[in-house]
Motif scaffolding. Structure first.
Motif, short mmCIF file in Angstrom:
data_model
loop_
_atom_site.label_atom_id
_atom_site.label_comp_id
_atom_site.label_asym_id
_atom_site.label_seq_id
_atom_site.Cartn_x
_atom_site.Cartn_y
_atom_site.Cartn_z
N UNK A 424 0.83 -1.22 0.00
CA UNK A 424 0.00 0.00 0.00
C UNK A 424 0.86 1.26 0.00
N UNK A 425 2.12 1.12 0.43
CA UNK A 425 2.97 2.32 0.53
C UNK A 425 3.95 2.45 -0.63
N UNK A 426 4.15 1.38 -1.40
CA UNK A 426 5.13 1.44 -2.50
C UNK A 426 4.63 0.53 -3.64
N UNK A 427 4.20 1.17 -4.73
CA UNK A 427 3.58 0.42 -5.83
C UNK A 427 4.56 -0.50 -6.55
N UNK A 428 5.87 -0.35 -6.28
CA UNK A 428 6.84 -1.21 -6.97
C UNK A 428 7.19 -2.44 -6.13
N UNK A 429 6.57 -2.56 -4.98
CA UNK A 429 6.93 -3.65 -4.06
C UNK A 429 5.69 -4.48 -3.71
N UNK A 430 5.94 -5.77 -3.54
CA UNK A 430 4.87 -6.66 -3.08
C UNK A 430 5.10 -6.98 -1.60
N UNK A 431 4.03 -7.37 -0.95
CA UNK A 431 4.16 -7.67 0.48
C UNK A 431 3.37 -8.92 0.83
N UNK A 432 3.75 -9.53 1.94
CA UNK A 432 3.03 -10.71 2.40
C UNK A 432 3.44 -11.03 3.82
N UNK A 433 2.91 -12.14 4.34
CA UNK A 433 3.24 -12.55 5.71
C UNK A 433 3.70 -13.98 5.75
N UNK A 434 4.67 -14.25 6.63
CA UNK A 434 5.11 -15.63 6.82
C UNK A 434 4.08 -16.35 7.68
N UNK A 435 4.23 -17.66 7.80
CA UNK A 435 3.33 -18.43 8.68
C UNK A 435 3.42 -17.90 10.11
#
Ligand code: 5AD
Ligand code: SF4
Length: 471
Positions: A424-435
């Motif tokens: 949401x803060x950087x359109x060139x980056x993806x984000x996610x969560x570990x287990x």
């Protein structure tokens, strides 16, 4: 505290809402355009789950769910009462809807959730918020159709405090996500920690039937949900109100048998009830995430006794050490309260010492907030805000060091990440969560809701960065 919000002893079956649903739907159908409903949520994951039910019920009655209050015909504010700040935020949001009601007198505003289970708040709403049509306490949220019907049909305000010792099954749920879901397994709390309002506003513990929970999780897995969190104020108490001895470790083991590509989380656990049997089930499971949220609250035995927590440092460390021994890569997170009445400097230091010993991956920390009607609120020795705020800063500084060190140990390792799509803060980056619920940033596109294997190359206290190896 309202007497009628303290909970009735007997379990009653949830009332059938069908006639009310049909009646409200008839109102909706009679309009030229679909009525709109906006739901605003404050507070914990349990509240988020309750809001998904409120939205589901509204949708079922013919409302379109919208994401802004302007132009809505029904506004539901789902409130939290855990700290004063949460209540003030909710009241200020409600205050902002006054002009919407002036513009559209047919607008119905309802306040739901924990805040309105307190009599003094209902009185305040009655006097100072005359444009609010109804309040709806947490254990009766399934009665939304009935409340709406009464407001529409009789044009009356409903400001009663109602509580039922009920497990209402079957309310439609409008899930916010297509890959992450929560499932309430029990409601209420019996613990009466001396600072906490929850037992007064959510009533006594009541567990859902295992079959209903298993069916819901099966359905979610079949629909492709990848991350499922079992919710309860104290999940380790699950089943204590049953007569057959079926408890949380068994439920977890039974859920783990469901075939599919998914991870199970659960929260919250109380250290007095977290058992080795539960850790053993986690260690042997296929789907249960290696993560555990275990609120410590304070590091001093005297304060823990005053808090009515029923464990001490030694018992806490015993179960923590067992977890780390059986599940070496487990991530442990915690809740800490600073500035509980009478907490001395030395006792606060004991909390810091516990942080160093426990090495939590993350903590949620709170300045103690007196809650009207709880024992701690009338204790002598309330701590001045400046003292608590200074302690909080020291706590956060120490925890940052600990979290950073914990995350740095992951550099060079490959972790599984559930993608949340573009950051949401950087359109060139993806984000996610570990287990383990750690936030990871990466450049390679991985669709929201898909797993990826990410090799970590950088770590800070609150996030990890890496490169996708495989998605
Ligand atoms: N003041 C500050 N924090 C509180 N919590 C609960 N009640 C209070 C209060 N009165 C915190 C506890 C709990 C978390 C959900 O909120 O740490 O675990
Ligand atoms: Fe509140 Fe204690 Fe119950 Fe948690 S266990 S909800 S802190 S009373």
């Amino acid at each position: 505290m309202s007497e009628n919000c303290k909970g009735k002893a007997s379990v009653s079956a949830a009332l059938d809402m069908t006639p009310y649903i049909d009646a409200v739907r008839a109102f909706s159908d009679a309009r030229t355009c679909k009525p709109r409903c906006f739901v605003l949520t404050f507070g914990c994951q349990q509240n988020v789950a309750d809001s998904e039910k409120l939205a589901g019920m509204a949708e079922n009655m013919g409302y379109e769910i919208v994401d802004a209050p302007e132009g809505a015909d029904l506004i539901l504010v789902n409130t939290c009462a855990i700290r004063e700040h949460a209540e003030q935020k909710a009241l200020s949001a409600v205050g902002q809807y006054k002009h919407l009601k002036e513009k559209n007198p047919a607008l119905i505003i309802g306040i739901c959730g924990c805040m309105v289970a307190q009599e003094h708040r209902r009185e305040e709403i009655k006097k100072s918020y005359p444009y609010v049509s109804f309040v709806l306490c947490t254990s009766v949220i399934y009665r939304l159709p009935q409340y709406l019907f009464e407001v529409m049909e009789k044009g009356k305000r409903i400001l009663r405090g109602e509580e039922e010792h009920t497990v209402a099954e079957g309310a439609p749920i409008r899930r916010e996500s297509t890959y992450r879901a929560s499932v309430s397994i029990m409601y209420g709390c019996n613990n009466f920690c001396s600072y906490c309002i929850v037992p007064y506003v959510r009533g006594r513990e009541r567990s859902r039937e295992p079959a209903a929970i298993i069916a819901e999780v099966k359905d979610l897995v079949a629909k492709g949900y990848k991350d499922i969190t079992l919710l309860g104020q104290n999940v380790n108490s699950y089943g204590k109100d049953r007569t057959d001895g079926y408890a949380f470790p068994q439920l977890l083991a039974d859920l783990d048998k469901i075939e599919g590509d998914y991870t199970l989380h659960f929260m919250t656990s109380h250290p007095k009830d977290a058992t080795r049997a539960l850790v053993d089930v986690m260690a042997e499971s296929r789907h249960v995430a290696h993560s555990f949220h275990l609120p410590l609250q304070a590091g001093s035995d005297r304060i823990l006794t005053l808090m009515n927590r029923h464990y001490d440092r030694a018992k806490y460390l015993d179960i923590l050490d067992y977890m780390r021994e059986k599940i070496p890569d487990i991530s442990v997170t915690s809740d800490i309260i600073v500035g509980f009445p009478t907490e001395t400097e030395a006792e606060f230091e004991e909390t810091l010492e516990m942080l160093r010993r426990a090495r939590f991956d993350m903590i949620y920390s709170f300045i103690y907030s007196p809650r009207k009607g709880t024992p701690a609120a009338s204790m002598e020795g309330q701590i001045p805000h400046e003292v608590s705020a200074a302690r909080m800063n020291r706590l956060l500084a120490l925890q940052n060091e600990i979290a950073e060190a914990a995350n740095k140990r992951l550099v060079g390792k490959t972790v599984r990440v559930l993608s949340e799509g573009v950051s949401k803060t950087d359109a060139t980056t993806y984000t996610g969560r570990t287990d383990q619920n750690k936030i990871v940033f990466f450049k390679e596109p991985v669709m929201e809701g898909e797993w990826a294997l990410v090799k970590i190359d950088r770590a800070a206290a609150f996030a990890l960065w890496g490169e996708v190896e495989k998605s």
